[in-house]
Design a protein around this motif. Structure first.
Motif, mmCIF file in Angstrom:
data_model
loop_
_atom_site.group_PDB
_atom_site.id
_atom_site.type_symbol
_atom_site.label_atom_id
_atom_site.label_comp_id
_atom_site.label_asym_id
_atom_site.label_seq_id
_atom_site.Cartn_x
_atom_site.Cartn_y
_atom_site.Cartn_z
ATOM 1 N N VAL A 40 30.578 29.673 24.256
ATOM 2 C CA VAL A 40 32.012 29.928 24.119
ATOM 3 C C VAL A 40 32.708 29.342 25.345
ATOM 4 N N VAL A 41 33.574 28.364 25.117
ATOM 5 C CA VAL A 41 34.278 27.660 26.188
ATOM 6 C C VAL A 41 35.772 27.764 25.904
ATOM 7 N N HIS A 42 36.571 27.860 26.957
ATOM 8 C CA HIS A 42 38.019 27.981 26.752
ATOM 9 C C HIS A 42 38.771 27.003 27.640
ATOM 10 N N GLY A 43 40.025 26.768 27.283
ATOM 11 C CA GLY A 43 40.900 25.868 28.016
ATOM 12 C C GLY A 43 41.425 26.501 29.286
ATOM 13 N N PRO A 44 42.359 25.808 29.971
ATOM 14 C CA PRO A 44 42.810 26.266 31.285
ATOM 15 C C PRO A 44 43.847 27.377 31.263
ATOM 16 N N ARG A 45 44.452 27.673 30.116
ATOM 17 C CA ARG A 45 45.510 28.678 30.091
ATOM 18 C C ARG A 45 44.941 30.092 30.114
ATOM 19 N N THR A 71 24.451 22.500 26.650
ATOM 20 C CA THR A 71 23.840 21.314 26.058
ATOM 21 C C THR A 71 22.780 21.688 25.026
ATOM 22 N N SER A 72 22.144 22.862 25.177
ATOM 23 C CA SER A 72 21.109 23.278 24.237
ATOM 24 C C SER A 72 21.600 24.335 23.266
ATOM 25 N N ALA A 73 22.899 24.599 23.234
ATOM 26 C CA ALA A 73 23.441 25.610 22.332
ATOM 27 C C ALA A 73 23.383 25.119 20.896
ATOM 28 N N ASP A 74 23.231 26.075 19.972
ATOM 29 C CA ASP A 74 23.209 25.726 18.551
ATOM 30 C C ASP A 74 24.598 25.369 18.032
ATOM 31 N N ALA A 75 25.639 25.884 18.668
ATOM 32 C CA ALA A 75 27.019 25.569 18.291
ATOM 33 C C ALA A 75 27.921 25.892 19.475
ATOM 34 N N VAL A 76 29.090 25.279 19.496
ATOM 35 C CA VAL A 76 30.071 25.491 20.559
ATOM 36 C C VAL A 76 31.364 25.980 19.924
ATOM 37 N N VAL A 77 31.884 27.084 20.455
ATOM 38 C CA VAL A 77 33.193 27.592 20.032
ATOM 39 C C VAL A 77 34.157 27.313 21.171
ATOM 40 N N TYR A 78 35.178 26.496 20.899
ATOM 41 C CA TYR A 78 36.155 26.139 21.925
ATOM 42 C C TYR A 78 37.494 26.771 21.606
ATOM 43 N N VAL A 79 38.061 27.443 22.598
ATOM 44 C CA VAL A 79 39.347 28.122 22.438
ATOM 45 C C VAL A 79 40.384 27.384 23.261
ATOM 46 N N GLY A 80 41.409 26.863 22.619
ATOM 47 C CA GLY A 80 42.476 26.182 23.340
ATOM 48 C C GLY A 80 42.907 24.916 22.644
ATOM 49 N N ARG A 81 43.851 24.229 23.281
ATOM 50 C CA ARG A 81 44.404 23.004 22.721
ATOM 51 C C ARG A 81 44.236 21.801 23.646
ATOM 52 N N ALA A 82 43.721 22.016 24.862
ATOM 53 C CA ALA A 82 43.508 20.929 25.826
ATOM 54 C C ALA A 82 42.021 20.625 25.887
ATOM 55 N N LEU A 83 41.674 19.358 25.708
ATOM 56 C CA LEU A 83 40.282 18.956 25.645
ATOM 57 C C LEU A 83 39.627 19.038 27.018
ATOM 58 N N VAL A 84 38.439 19.650 27.061
ATOM 59 C CA VAL A 84 37.625 19.712 28.279
ATOM 60 C C VAL A 84 36.519 18.675 28.129
ATOM 61 N N PRO A 85 36.328 17.764 29.126
ATOM 62 C CA PRO A 85 35.364 16.664 28.982
ATOM 63 C C PRO A 85 33.980 17.064 28.493
ATOM 64 N N PRO A 86 33.330 18.161 29.013
ATOM 65 C CA PRO A 86 32.002 18.496 28.503
ATOM 66 C C PRO A 86 31.982 18.771 27.007
#
Length: 590
Positions: A40-45, A71-86
């Protein structure tokens, strides 16, 4: 009696079997299914962080949730509207949870050249500000407020906020912009840059005297950020010079030391002089500002890529001219405009003026000032021919206007070796990308093989240097590298050497730093679709476990198990032995 004897025998045999199996300790091979790992990854806000917490609570009882590395996760959940490079480089299925847009600072650039000699414009693009809504933007340097301006939302919910800074001394400058709207959390973005003691070198060339270029030259001469050299040809073979200027514009070698060339009356230049100016842009990567007084010659058409059809309009009264990309408060007025019927490919309109309808023509918006790339450099063309006439009108800022426009042109000139960091203000451990541009190689005048380039990360005070790994980018003459910000807070400098020159960029590291938040919602949707994921809204958080289960396969692995090593076998063994003893006692055998 017979039943009791049989039960005692069975209990005794079962107890013996358990003991024998424990001694033998047999091993069995079974299939086991591991729990899915979801990053679970989120943006800067701050709103992104809060929503990510809700996602973790929903998934905690279903899968194993991690923050990083993923990198070894089965899936990534991203919260936000600004793209994070990783996230961009993750191959796992990407599920994007879009939250509602709010006021945010999308870009917060400043010139590569921040000089201590004068005021440097700092412009921020604010998004999420509804049309007609107001917000106050505050610029801080090292925590001290240095400038404040009110921003107004436009039709596309954006606002260009023009601020400025006057560095007190050379060194790393840590800047923060705060944009506060009437509702919601304030938008914050940080940036680090280096203030230097240098100046832009500008050449003012007038093939014949002209009022417009004369007043532009005067305001540049009063700007401490410019080192102005000028030549005004007053008659054939007679000129008035300030400083040591080239006699003519024919030789690009003589122009190579300048960052920007400002010239008037291009129709008075020869084809050879215009060719020298073109070579200056193509091989030096320099900028040229052309101040028009009338429709230009065909030679300038070839240089700018225009079609040759130009329009001219004189107004009964002046109208304001504002340059997008310089300080938003700088305004001049003009009443006479020249513009091409069709802008060349790649042209960018810097200032547009709306002309009212006349009998012969309807109301229209025309490009008063525009720019177009020419090789590695850029050509700026001003068709606002008479702004000098209204320089003393109340509400206009003639000097600041032209200083900002020519400063923008000078800062866009390619340095011999340029280095940029993205982002430049980070938190400890954040990912940073360094990009290095070698002008000689980019413009075809040098060889990458004979121009070895190295980059090092050092503290502002010096000390031990850390070498940074660089890799070639798809573009010729450009190197890139990725590294993690140091764990210790403070100011750092990325120092680059190569091709006979050096350059440096600042990196500010502090736990409270925030990078500008872009709106990459469309790109995130495409990434989600390409990886087999989905895009959801905040209202669909509860359905996330089911959506993840549809794209993930349970991972099975063979495992060796020893069932008799379980301490729970003591329970049936004790029960069996207890029953056998109780049965014997009841029968009078014990």
């Amino acid at each position: 009696m017979i039943y009791s004897s049989t039960a005692r025998l069975g209990a005794r045999i079962a107890a013996v079997v358990i003991v024998l199996l424990a001694i033998v300790d047999p091993a069995l091979t079974v299939l086991r299914y591991d729990a899915a790992v979801i990053a679970v990854v989120h943006g800067p806000r701050a709103a992104d962080s809060a929503t990510a917490g809700d996602v973790r609570r929903v998934l905690d009882n279903v899968v194993r949730v991690v923050d990083a590395p993923f990198t070894s996760a089965d899936a990534v959940v991203y919260v936000g509207r600004a793209l994070v490079p990783p996230v961009e480089h993750s191959a796992a299925p990407l599920f994007v949870l879009e939250n509602a847009p709010s006021v945010s600072v999308r870009s917060f650039p400043t010139s590569h050249d921040v000089f201590t000699a004068g005021r440097t414009p700092v412009d921020a693009l604010v998004q999420g500000l509804p049309p007609g809504n107001a917000a106050t933007a505050l610029l801080r340097s090292a925590g001290v407020a240095t400038d404040r301006v009110d921003a107004q939302g436009t039709a596309d919910s954006t606002a260009l906020v023009g601020l400025g800074i006057v560095p007190i001394e050379p060194g790393v400058q840590n800047l923060r912009i705060e944009v506060g709207a009437r509702a919601g959390e304030p938008a914050i973005a940080d940036l680090s840059t280096i203030a230097r003691d240098g100046r832009w070198k500008a050449l003012l060339y007038e093939p014949r005297p002209a009022w417009g270029s004369t007043f532009v030259r005067r305001v540049l001469e009063h700007d401490a950020r410019f080192n102005v050299v000028s030549r005004t040809v007053t008659s054939r073979g007679i000129s008035r010079d300030a400083g040591v200027s080239p006699a003519r514009l024919v030789q690009a070698v003589a122009l190579a030391t300048y960052d920007v060339v400002v010239m008037s009356a291009p129709e008075a230049l020869t084809s050879a002089e215009l060719a020298g100016v073109e070579q200056f842009m193509r091989t030096r990567g320099g900028s040229v500002v052309v101040l028009l007084e009338q429709a230009p010659s065909a030679a300038l058409d070839r240089l700018a890529g225009t079609s040759g059809a130009w329009h001219h309009r004189s107004l009964a009264s002046t109208v304001p001219v504002h340059v997008r990309g310089t300080e938003s408060s700088t305004v001049v007025s003009g009443g006479d405009f020249v513009w091409p019927s069709v802008l060349p490919p790649g042209a960018e309109v810097l200032a547009a003026v709306t002309l009212s309808a006349q009998k012969s023509s309807p109301a229209r918006t025309i490009p008063a000032i525009w720019s177009v790339p020419v090789g590695g450099g850029r050509l700026f063309v001003s068709g606002a021919t008479d702004t000098w006439k209204a320089r003393a009108v109340t509400g206009t800022r003639f000097a600041q206007f032209w200083q900002g426009l020519v400063g923008q042109a000078a800062s866009s000139a390619l340095p011999a070796l340029g280095v940029t960091l993205t982002p430049s203000a980070v938190r400890p451990g954040d990912a940073v990308r360094v990009r290095i541009e070698d002008r000689a190689v980019i413009l075809g005048g040098g060889s990458a093989a004979r121009s070895p380039i190295s980059a090092q990360l050092v503290t502002e005070q010096g000390g031990a240097a850390t070498a940074l790994a660089l890799r070639p980018s798809p573009r010729r003459g450009v190197l890139e590298g990725d590294f993690r910000a140091p764990a210790n807070t403070g100011n750092y400098i990325v120092r680059v050497t190569g091709s006979g020159t050096t350059d440096s960029a600042a990196l500010g590291v502090a736990p409270a730093n925030r990078a500008p938040a872009g709106d990459d919602a469309a790109l995130l949707r495409r990434l989600a679709a390409s990886t087999g994921g989905e895009t959801l809204s905040e209202r669909e958080i509860a359905s996330l476990p089911g959506r993840l289960a549809r794209v993930m396969q349970r991972k099975a692995r063979r495992a060796e198990t020893h069932p008799m090593r379980s301490p729970w076998w003591m329970v049936p063994l004790a029960l069996l032995l207890g029953f056998e003893w109780w049965s014997r006692r009841r029968s009078g055998l014990a």
